[in-house]
Structure formats: C-alpha cells, structure tokens
Design a protein around this motif. Structure first.
Motif, short mmCIF file in Angstrom:
data_model
loop_
_atom_site.label_atom_id
_atom_site.label_comp_id
_atom_site.label_asym_id
_atom_site.label_seq_id
_atom_site.Cartn_x
_atom_site.Cartn_y
_atom_site.Cartn_z
N THR A 181 32.99 43.82 39.40
CA THR A 181 33.84 43.06 40.34
C THR A 181 35.30 43.15 39.92
OG1 THR A 181 32.05 41.51 40.86
CG2 THR A 181 34.31 40.77 41.29
N TRP A 182 35.55 42.99 38.62
CA TRP A 182 36.92 43.10 38.12
C TRP A 182 37.46 44.52 38.36
CZ3 TRP A 182 39.92 40.11 34.18
CH2 TRP A 182 39.55 38.75 34.17
N LEU A 183 36.66 45.50 38.10
CA LEU A 183 37.09 46.89 38.21
C LEU A 183 37.45 47.25 39.65
CD1 LEU A 183 37.45 49.14 36.15
CD2 LEU A 183 35.13 49.92 36.67
N GLU A 184 36.86 46.55 40.61
CA GLU A 184 37.09 46.83 42.04
C GLU A 184 38.35 46.15 42.59
OE1 GLU A 184 33.49 45.38 43.68
OE2 GLU A 184 32.26 47.03 42.89
N GLN A 185 38.97 45.29 41.80
CA GLN A 185 40.12 44.54 42.29
C GLN A 185 41.36 45.43 42.45
OE1 GLN A 185 39.84 41.29 43.28
NE2 GLN A 185 37.67 41.66 42.77
N ASP A 186 42.12 45.14 43.49
CA ASP A 186 43.40 45.82 43.69
C ASP A 186 44.49 45.12 42.89
OD1 ASP A 186 42.27 47.63 45.50
OD2 ASP A 186 42.57 46.22 47.17
N ASN A 187 45.53 45.85 42.58
CA ASN A 187 46.74 45.30 41.97
C ASN A 187 46.51 44.61 40.62
OD1 ASN A 187 48.25 46.08 44.29
ND2 ASN A 187 47.46 44.26 45.35
N LEU A 188 45.56 45.10 39.86
CA LEU A 188 45.37 44.56 38.52
C LEU A 188 46.55 44.95 37.64
CD1 LEU A 188 41.59 45.41 37.81
CD2 LEU A 188 42.57 43.11 38.08
N PRO A 189 47.00 44.08 36.75
CA PRO A 189 48.04 44.48 35.79
C PRO A 189 47.56 45.69 35.00
CG PRO A 189 47.68 42.10 35.71
CD PRO A 189 46.59 42.67 36.56
N SER A 190 48.48 46.55 34.64
CA SER A 190 48.11 47.81 33.99
C SER A 190 47.35 47.59 32.68
CB SER A 190 49.36 48.65 33.73
OG SER A 190 50.27 47.94 32.92
N ASN A 191 47.73 46.53 31.93
CA ASN A 191 47.04 46.30 30.65
C ASN A 191 45.58 45.92 30.88
OD1 ASN A 191 48.28 43.72 31.62
ND2 ASN A 191 47.17 42.86 29.87
N ILE A 192 45.31 45.14 31.95
CA ILE A 192 43.94 44.74 32.27
C ILE A 192 43.14 45.95 32.75
CG2 ILE A 192 42.51 43.33 33.81
CD1 ILE A 192 43.87 41.59 31.81
#
Length: 579
Positions: free
Chosen positions: A11-22
């Motif tokens: 679910t996290w991996l599918e998110q848009d606009n994640l901060p680059s470090n995450i």
C-alpha cells in the motif's frame, strides 16, 4: 512474511508523491522480508510519554505519516473540548535530530487544519523550555520532537499537558484512541503553512519565551554571594553533545555569574550525526572523551554534559592525578539534594512541609538525606510525568512544598516553573555546588564521600538488555511473565522479604500476607531483600530494552561495591538463560 506487513508495505509503495527518502527506503527493503516485517507488521506504540522509534519508512517508524497520525489524534481529541480550551492551542519545539524541524512543522500543519492555534519555536530548543512554554503561554498541550539521548537513527514525539508535564494517562489514553482511529495515514489532511501564518493560526516563538525562561533560571541558584565570589573562579567544561543546550545553557551560566568555563567546540555544533559520540548520552563514559581532553588542558574542576534535548545531565570530577571520575545519576541527585536542604536550612528558608519526589528505582540515599532534614520522600513510578503530577498535587492540596525531584537516569528538577526534568537548571545548581566545595578546598566527589560517611554507603547499577524487533518485544514480555510465574524468593544467598507487582497492584510479604499498592498500574516488579538490597525489573518505555535495577547499602565503599557485584552476577545467572 507476515501477511499484514506485506499488504501494508505494498500500500505504501503504491502511494503517489512519497518523499524521496521514504520511496528510496521502500525500494531498498523490497528483498528483505525481515526488514519489511519489522517496519510494517505493527505500529509505533503511543504511550503516556508519546512515541519513539527508528526514523524510516513504515508504520513502526518515525516519518511524516506517523507523526501526522499522532498530531491528528491530538487534534481530534482537542476537537471534543470546549472552544476556549481548544483555542489555547499547542506549543511545539524540536531538537537537533534528522527531520525534527520537519516533524514539528508537519504537526503544526495537522493541528492548523483543525483550526487549533500552534506556537512553534523558530529553532531548536530544550525539552524543559517546551515544558516552560506550555505554562508560560497557557497552551492546552505541548509537542516536543526528540528522541532524547538515543542514537542518531531515532526520533520521537513527546506530548505535554496543560501543566507542562507529560500528558496524564487519562488524556493520553483518549488521544491514543483517536490516533488508532486515524488509521489511514495517507488520508490525514494538512493545511498550507503560509496560509496558517496569514490566518494567525500558526505562530513562531523564540526570544519572547527565552527571556522569561532565563529569568526563571536565575532563581535556581541559592547562595548568590557564593556564585559571585568562588563561582567566578570555578573552572569547568560544558558540552551540549551536539544538541539544544548550545542555545540556552551558556546564556544561563553567564547571566547567573559563571564565566570561567570552556565549551567543547566540536560538540557545540548542532549535528544530527552526533559524529563525536554515537551515543549522545551523558550516562556513557565515552560521551565525555572530548570534555576530558579539554578539562585536562584547562585543569577544569568539573565536566558537565547535557544530552541532545537537554533534559538529562551527567558530570565528571577532577581527581588529584588529573583524571576525571564520572558520577552516577544517583550520586549527582544526592549531592544536589544534600546541598539544597543544607543551604535552605542555613538561610532559614527550609519549609516545615518540604517534600522530594523520586522514582521507585532511584537511590535510597536520598531518602536518608531527606529524613535527616525532616523532609518527606515520595516515591513514584518511573517517568517524570509522575513527579510532575505530584508537584501539581502538592500545589492543589497545599500540604507539601516541592524541594527537588529526580530519576536515577540523570534527570533532575529543582524549581517547578518547569514540569519535566531540566538539565539547564541542573547545570546551574551543580556549578554552584561545585563552587561550594571548592570554597572549602574540596571537590564534588569529596562531597559525595562525606554523604556516604554520614548516611552509609550506597551503590546502584542498572543492567539493560537490548532486544530489538518484534521478536525482542515478545521476548521482553516473556521474561516479565516468567518472573511472575516463577517468583524469586532468594537471591545472592539472601531472602526476599517483600515483592511489589505494580501490574497486579499487590505488595506481598514473606509471611504470605498482601497489601494493595496505591501507585498506578505498571509492568514493574520490585523485590526487597533481608540485607537492605532492592532489585527491580521493568521494560523500558522508550527503548527496546528490559532493565534490571539493583541498589545496595553497606558500611564501607569496598563492601558495598563487592555486594553490588555479587548481586549483578546473581541477576545474570537468573536472566541469561531466559534471553
């Protein structure tokens, strides 16, 4: 792999606009099932002191999403309050760690979306100044972004109540309920910071709070004449260990009148890497390495260190051979207490209803000192919030005057205009106590020895076992259960005469009869033995550790140390098979 962990990770991996470090961290752990499980199979626990954990991607990590969730829980709770209380707002501070400033501002953006005013420091400030700010600004709550003395990989979110102490259990439990309800971390709304500023919802604070805090610090020293005379000649070294002490401690020292000191330059840089000391903890000898080098060059009488958020203080005293002897947290607390009570007695300002407050795992030398001055000792559970609650009870009931509070883990409070441990206050008073002994041609260590000669020789040790990850958490629970299922009746050849189980709220004596405990419920066991020794066991509330405490008493330095070692070995024999 744990199914929940895998699903949450995806679910996290599918998110848009994640901060680059995450995003980078998520991709790097793709082929590491154990890391995914540790990061996603559970959530950071939010207790009465807030939450603390490794920085990184995941529900079990400190990141903008878990910080937003914590702030959302506070916001939803404050939405249930009346408008006047809600509009008191929240004070927010942060330390020198990675993402501390960002987490502070993200918290303000979440609260601001709910129309809750925030007062955010313009730069890093000590934890005790955040406690002061809550009281000074009359906010309803406070947030401190810090992992205190933990290594650089950690950060945390500490929550404070209206009195400036850590949020009481009742309110904290309700906030935890709201945090758990905000379970879609990517659906938590935040407002634009510029808009919040323009709408007068988010405020920036700084010198306007520093000045009154510094005014309060001027009242910490007791013998101002001593500070002006011997104090100006006291030579000492101070190090903030790359943290917030650099902001305010030197100003406080100079304003009070201590001027002949050196600061460890390399550690006066606010560096989240903590490059000179991987464990920025004044409990650890290696944190003093640079201070010792500087102290030997300048012939400093004492070395003083504060941890990165300036709520803990450690010290070392110069010996005749120009080496330095580290004092324990219990020794520092005892010498501060002894000085406070003696100085107040000499100046006829010692109240007849005086009281000190300490944790149940702290030295009993303090009890003996307080008793000799007809001062009451109140023992509370570990966690400075319980000391803060006692201070508030004293003020509400008007039955005691607070004189000093401490925990063995290098936390002290002298004056209650702050309601958390305050290393800045302790810097000032410890310097005064050092000046007091210097005036007599003695050192702080001489002062400790004088106490032992008068009250008996006390020695204590904390043994920490680090057990990380989900397996570690389960192992800690298993060890605690084992001690409850198989009660200790004898240790080191001595009989257990009573046992306190703070989870069950029972005090059991060796003749079989029991009494009820009055302190709050906690996962702690404490044993008293027939030779004036006590032992306590508790999981750490902030780190992946189980802690074993032992306190001994004897009639000489040598015998008390031998006794302590014997009990350490006996505890190891009990514990090691369980690890």
């Amino acid at each position: 792999m744990n199914e929940i962990a895998e699903q949450t990770y995806n679910t996290w991996l599918e998110q848009d606009n994640l901060p680059s470090n995450i995003l980078n961290e998520l991709q790097n752990m793709k082929n590491d099932p154990k890391e995914i499980e540790d990061a996603f199979a559970t959530h950071l626990s939010f207790g009465t002191a807030g939450m603390r954990g490794l920085i990184g991607a995941g529900t079990n990590r400190m990141n903008i999403y878990t910080v937003r969730q914590a702030a959302e829980g506070l916001a939803r709770f404050m939405d249930t309050l009346d408008d006047a209380t809600k509009n008191q707002g929240v004070a927010i501070s942060f330390d020198s760690r990675y993402f501390s400033s960002e987490f502070a501002h993200e918290s303000a953006r979440v609260l601001g979306h709910h129309g809750i005013p925030t007062y955010v420091f313009d730069d890093m400030r000590p934890t005790p100044e955040l406690s002061f700010a809550v009281r000074h600004l009359h906010t309803y709550a406070g947030i401190m972004i810090t992992a205190s003395h933990n290594p650089k990989e950690y950060n945390g979110f500490k929550l404070y109540g209206p009195d400036g102490g850590q949020m009481p259990p009742k309110e904290s439990d309700l906030i935890t309920t709201y945090i758990n309800k905000a379970n879609n971390l990517f659906d938590i709304r935040v407002s634009d910071e510029h808009t919040l500023r323009m709408d007068n919802i988010m405020h920036i604070i700084g010198e306007d709070v520093d000045i009154p805090y510094l005014e309060g610090l001027k009242n910490v020293t007791i013998n101002n004449e001593l500070v002006k005379t011997t104090g100006k000649d006291l030579k000492f070294v101070y190090t903030p260990l790359h943290g917030t002490g650099k902001v305010i401690a030197r100003r406080a020292l100079n304003e009070v009148g201590f001027t002949d000191y050196e600061v460890v330059a390399e550690q006066a840089i606010a560096d989240p890497e903590f490059p000179t000391t991987p464990h920025p903890n004044p409990e650890f000898p290696e944190a003093f390495n640079l201070a010792m080098e500087l102290g030997q060059k300048t012939k400093a009488d004492i070395l003083i260190a504060t941890d990165p958020d300036s709520d803990r203080l450690g010290a070392a005293v110069r010996q005749p051979d120009n080496t330095y002897k580290l004092l324990s947290g219990n020794q520092i607390a005892s010498v501060l207490l002894n000085y406070i009570l003696n100085a107040k007695k000499q100046s006829n300002t010692l109240p007849t209803n005086g009281a000190i407050v300490k944790s149940i795992v702290s030295t009993e030398l303090a009890d003996a000192i307080a008793k000799s001055y007809n001062v009451e000792t109140k023992s509370v559970l570990t966690g400075f919030k319980f000391i803060a609650q006692s201070i508030q009870e004293f003020e509400d009931q008007k039955d005691h005057t607070f004189l000093f509070g401490f925990e063995e883990s290098f936390g002290y409070l002298i004056n209650p205009f702050v309601r958390d441990k305050d290393a800045i206050q302790a810097v000032l008073l410890l310097a005064e106590v050092a000046a007091y002994y210097k005036d007599q041609g003695k050192t702080l260590y001489d002062g400790v020895q004088e106490m032992y000669q008068k009250y008996g020789y006390f020695d204590e040790k904390t043994i920490s076992k680090v057990l990380t990850g989900l397996d570690g958490k389960q192992k800690i629970q298993s060890i605690m259960q084992n001690f409850r299922d198989h009660p200790i009746t004898e240790l080191n050849g001595h009989q257990v005469v009573r046992v306190a189980d703070y989870a069950k709220q029972t005090l059991t004596f060796d003749d079989g009869h029991t009494e009820s405990l009055t302190l709050p419920t906690a996962d702690v066991l404490k044993y008293w033995l027939d030779d004036d020794t006590w032992v306590a066991i508790r999981p750490s509330g902030t780190e992946p550790k189980i802690k074993f405490y032992v306190g001994t008493k004897s009639d000489s330095q040598k015998s008390v140390q031998e006794k302590l070692v014997a009990y350490e070995n006996a505890i190891a024999d009990l514990v090691n098979p369980l690890l």
